[in-house]
Write a protein that holds these residues in place. Structure first.
Motif, PDB file in Angstrom:
ATOM      1  N   ASP A 141       0.759  -1.315  -0.054  1.00 48.90           N
ATOM      2  CA  ASP A 141       0.087  -0.108  -0.121  1.00 48.90           C
ATOM      3  C   ASP A 141       0.790   1.196  -0.186  1.00 48.90           C
ATOM      4  OD1 ASP A 141      -2.434   1.627   0.317  1.00 48.90           O
ATOM      5  OD2 ASP A 141      -1.774   1.891   2.454  1.00 48.90           O
ATOM      6  N   ARG A 148      -0.418   9.138  -0.025  1.00 50.64           N
ATOM      7  CA  ARG A 148      -1.910   9.415   0.638  1.00 50.64           C
ATOM      8  C   ARG A 148      -1.578   9.874   2.283  1.00 50.64           C
ATOM      9  NH1 ARG A 148      -3.436   4.431   0.446  1.00 50.64           N
ATOM     10  NH2 ARG A 148      -3.612   3.823   2.674  1.00 50.64           N
ATOM     11  N   ARG A 152      -1.276   4.463   8.596  1.00 49.59           N
ATOM     12  CA  ARG A 152      -1.057   3.165   7.546  1.00 49.59           C
ATOM     13  C   ARG A 152      -1.390   1.921   8.276  1.00 49.59           C
ATOM     14  NH1 ARG A 152      -0.136   4.189   1.902  1.00 49.59           N
ATOM     15  NH2 ARG A 152       0.397   6.359   1.798  1.00 49.59           N
ATOM     16  N   GLU A 159     -10.302   0.902   6.244  1.00 49.05           N
ATOM     17  CA  GLU A 159     -11.364   2.129   5.905  1.00 49.05           C
ATOM     18  C   GLU A 159     -11.116   2.458   4.682  1.00 49.05           C
ATOM     19  OE1 GLU A 159     -10.515   5.047   9.086  1.00 49.05           O
ATOM     20  OE2 GLU A 159     -11.459   3.794  10.730  1.00 49.05           O
ATOM     21  N   HIS A 160      -9.849   2.627   4.252  1.00 45.86           N
ATOM     22  CA  HIS A 160      -9.514   3.107   2.847  1.00 45.86           C
ATOM     23  C   HIS A 160      -9.939   2.278   1.784  1.00 45.86           C
ATOM     24  CE1 HIS A 160      -7.426   5.599  -0.220  1.00 45.86           C
ATOM     25  NE2 HIS A 160      -6.973   4.328  -0.614  1.00 45.86           N
ATOM     26  N   TYR A 161      -9.755   0.806   1.800  1.00 43.20           N
ATOM     27  CA  TYR A 161     -10.040  -0.023   0.665  1.00 43.20           C
ATOM     28  C   TYR A 161     -11.544  -0.393   1.106  1.00 43.20           C
ATOM     29  CZ  TYR A 161      -5.341   0.355  -0.848  1.00 43.20           C
ATOM     30  OH  TYR A 161      -4.200   1.004  -1.580  1.00 43.20           O
TER      31      TYR A 161
END
Length: 236
Positions: A141, A148, A152, A159-161
């Motif tokens: 990632d 971003r 991380r 949450e991001h994916y």
């Protein structure tokens, strides 16, 4: 574990072994395993196989660690397998998955695999050495979405994916979520699916080193001239 062999013609992300540990601390040289999960997820992220351990680490579990994963010293002593036995079983489960050709997913793999390696040495077991097909969504990632902002952590990546994580810091929940994040990263970056998993492993070695060098440079430039960061991956 039993099940179908992994087809070399399929995308490496279709069927994944997943691995996570919860421990007594953060120092890979001294911390001990408290819980562990080794499982397999399928192409849609469904859980196909799973095995979990609660371990008596043979030492007191610090309160700070219990607050994270919920396992007290008393519970570990009452319910846990002896550490030497559990470590041997965890290694055997990972080795069986690797022998089937399954990539092994671990989020921040250099932590979990290094802890397991130190535990193997502690109890005189043959270590699970440098498996050739590790997939680390943390490293990948940061390589594919370098700029971003934000954390991380596994929770942040979920949450991001768009991956559900209902019980963070449970070894099973974290392992399964990490596998699903790896699959989500591939969906977002389809070129990754075409990379042979052995080549992807080698790329992660380089990415981890570059990420550590960049982080070290940043920390030294912000008032910590002696700061060092290890980029060794997947073992430190």
């Amino acid at each position: 574990m039993t099940g179908m062999e992994h087809s070399p013609d399929a995308s490496w992300a279709d069927t994944l072994a997943v691995f996570d540990l919860e421990t007594t601390g953060i120092d890979i040289d001294t911390c001990r395993i408290v819980t562990a999960h080794v499982g397999v997820i399928g192409v849609d992220g469904a859980v196909l196989e799973q095995r979990e351990w609660i371990v008596d680490p043979g030492v007191e579990i610090p309160t700070a660690a219990t607050l994270i994963h919920g396992v007290t010293t008393e519970r570990a002593r009452l319910e846990g397998a002896p550490a030497a036995q559990a470590v041997a079983e965890i290694i055997a489960a990972l080795r069986a998955a690797a022998d089937r050709g399954l990539p092994i997913v671990a989020y921040n793999a250099a932590y979990d695999l290094s802890v397991l390696h130190r535990e193997a040495e502690r109890y005189g077991h043959e270590a699970f050495r440098g498996p050739a097909h590790v997939v680390d969504p943390y490293v990948i990632d940061r390589a594919v979405d370098r700029y971003r902002r934000g954390k991380r952590t596994l929770t942040a990546a979920c949450e991001h994916y768009g991956v559900e994580l209902t019980d963070a810091h449970d070894a099973g929940a974290d392992a399964i979520a990490a596998g699903r994040v790896a699959q989500a990263i591939v969906r977002a970056n389809p070129d990754l699916a075409g990379i042979a998993v052995g080549d992807l492993h080698r790329r992660q070695v380089g990415w981890s080193r570059e990420q550590a060098e960049s982080y070290q440079e940043w920390r030294r430039g912000n008032g910590e001239p002696e700061f060092t960061a290890s980029g060794a991956w997947p073992l430190r």
